[in-house]
Enzyme design. Structure first.
Site, short mmCIF file in Angstrom:
data_model
loop_
_atom_site.label_atom_id
_atom_site.label_comp_id
_atom_site.label_asym_id
_atom_site.label_seq_id
_atom_site.Cartn_x
_atom_site.Cartn_y
_atom_site.Cartn_z
N VAL A 107 2.56 -5.80 3.29
CA VAL A 107 1.92 -5.69 4.61
C VAL A 107 0.45 -5.32 4.46
O VAL A 107 -0.41 -5.89 5.14
CB VAL A 107 2.67 -4.67 5.49
CG1 VAL A 107 1.99 -4.56 6.86
CG2 VAL A 107 4.12 -5.09 5.66
N TYR A 108 0.17 -4.40 3.55
CA TYR A 108 -1.22 -4.00 3.33
C TYR A 108 -2.06 -5.20 2.89
O TYR A 108 -3.14 -5.47 3.44
CB TYR A 108 -1.28 -2.89 2.28
CG TYR A 108 -2.67 -2.33 2.08
CD1 TYR A 108 -3.20 -1.41 2.98
CD2 TYR A 108 -3.46 -2.73 1.00
CE1 TYR A 108 -4.48 -0.91 2.80
CE2 TYR A 108 -4.73 -2.23 0.82
CZ TYR A 108 -5.24 -1.32 1.72
OH TYR A 108 -6.51 -0.83 1.56
N ALA A 109 -1.57 -5.95 1.90
CA ALA A 109 -2.30 -7.13 1.43
C ALA A 109 -2.45 -8.15 2.54
O ALA A 109 -3.50 -8.78 2.70
CB ALA A 109 -1.58 -7.75 0.23
#
Length: 257
Positions: free
Chosen positions: A152-154
């Protein structure tokens, strides 16, 4: 004509470095963060410029709406969408609340603040939007052995890259510039709050990152990668993107027959 910048996540790290540099360059500021005491301390330390402190949580609709209202009504010269949260973990380990917070802060907030600011900038014929992403935006093809997964961060950072590139094209000829900054590891509190010790890892200073971003705006860079020496590497990535985009046809590819 005075310059006015709004910086989110301005109480520490990259956001504070942006605010410090812009204040030293004579900008009036709207600084946004969750920690009121840090906002007030910044105001007290910068009597030489006008600084408005706004305590807002950009993981909430209320926080986003309050800051978007400022973006829509104040004559911003520069919007820096910097706020972030360090939820580094595989999707299966990410709580629903953490996933929502991450997407709200890194996708929804920059979208809504940029949307609110851009009309006024176009009308005035000047302005810039800077979105702070990271080189992890380019890490999607990496195998598990190379990089721990943080899907999700990426994904949020990759969204900022694509949105910034497309918005820049939309605004061509209006006098409004768009940039996405993609640092590598930066020496801030960001990872420490996640319990990650990177003290042994070479890191760029937040001040160098900000210097690169502002110089990149002058150079007309849409994607600014402060730690990438050969800008041709980035050009090759984006040319490959366009090659793939142009390679499609309505016919089903033979490998799927």
């Amino acid at each position: 004509m005075s310059n006015l910048a709004l910086v989110t996540g301005a109480t520490s790290g990259i956001g504070k470095a942006f605010a410090e540099r812009l204040a030293s360059d004579g900008y009036d500021l709207v600084i946004v963060g969750r920690r009121r005491e840090r906002l007030d301390a910044f105001v007290a330390a910068h009597a030489e410029v006008k600084v408005r402190a706004v305590a807002a949580d950009l993981s909430t609709d209320e926080g986003i709406d309050a800051v978007a209202e400022i973006c829509a009504t104040e004559p911003l010269t520069l919007l820096v969408n910097n706020a972030g949260v360090a939820h580094y973990m595989p999707l299966a380990e990410l709580s629903a609340g953490q996933a929502r917070e991450l997407v709200n802060v890194k996708v929804l907030a920059p979208t809504m603040l940029s949307r609110a600011a851009v009309s006024g900038m176009q009308e005035r014929g000047r302005g810039a939007i800077v979105n702070v992403a990271g080189m992890i935006a380019f890490s999607g093809p990496a195998p598990q052995s190379q990089m721990p997964r943080r899907a999700v961060y990426a994904g949020t950072l990759a969204h900022l890259v694509a949105m910034s590139q497309t918005l820049s094209a939309e605004l061509e000829g209006t006098g409004v510039r768009v940039q996405v900054v993609c640092p590598g590891v930066v020496a801030t509190e960001f990872h420490k709050r996640q319990g990650i010790d990177l003290s042994a890892v070479p890191r760029m200073s937040a001040e160098d990152l900000v210097a690169a971003a502002l110089r990149g705006l002058e150079l007309g860079e849409v994607v600014c990668a402060p730690g990438v020496e050969d800008a041709g590497v980035l050009d090759a990535v984006f040319q490959a993107d366009l090659t793939a985009f142009a390679a499609q046809t309505p016919a089903l590819a033979t490998r799927y027959h």
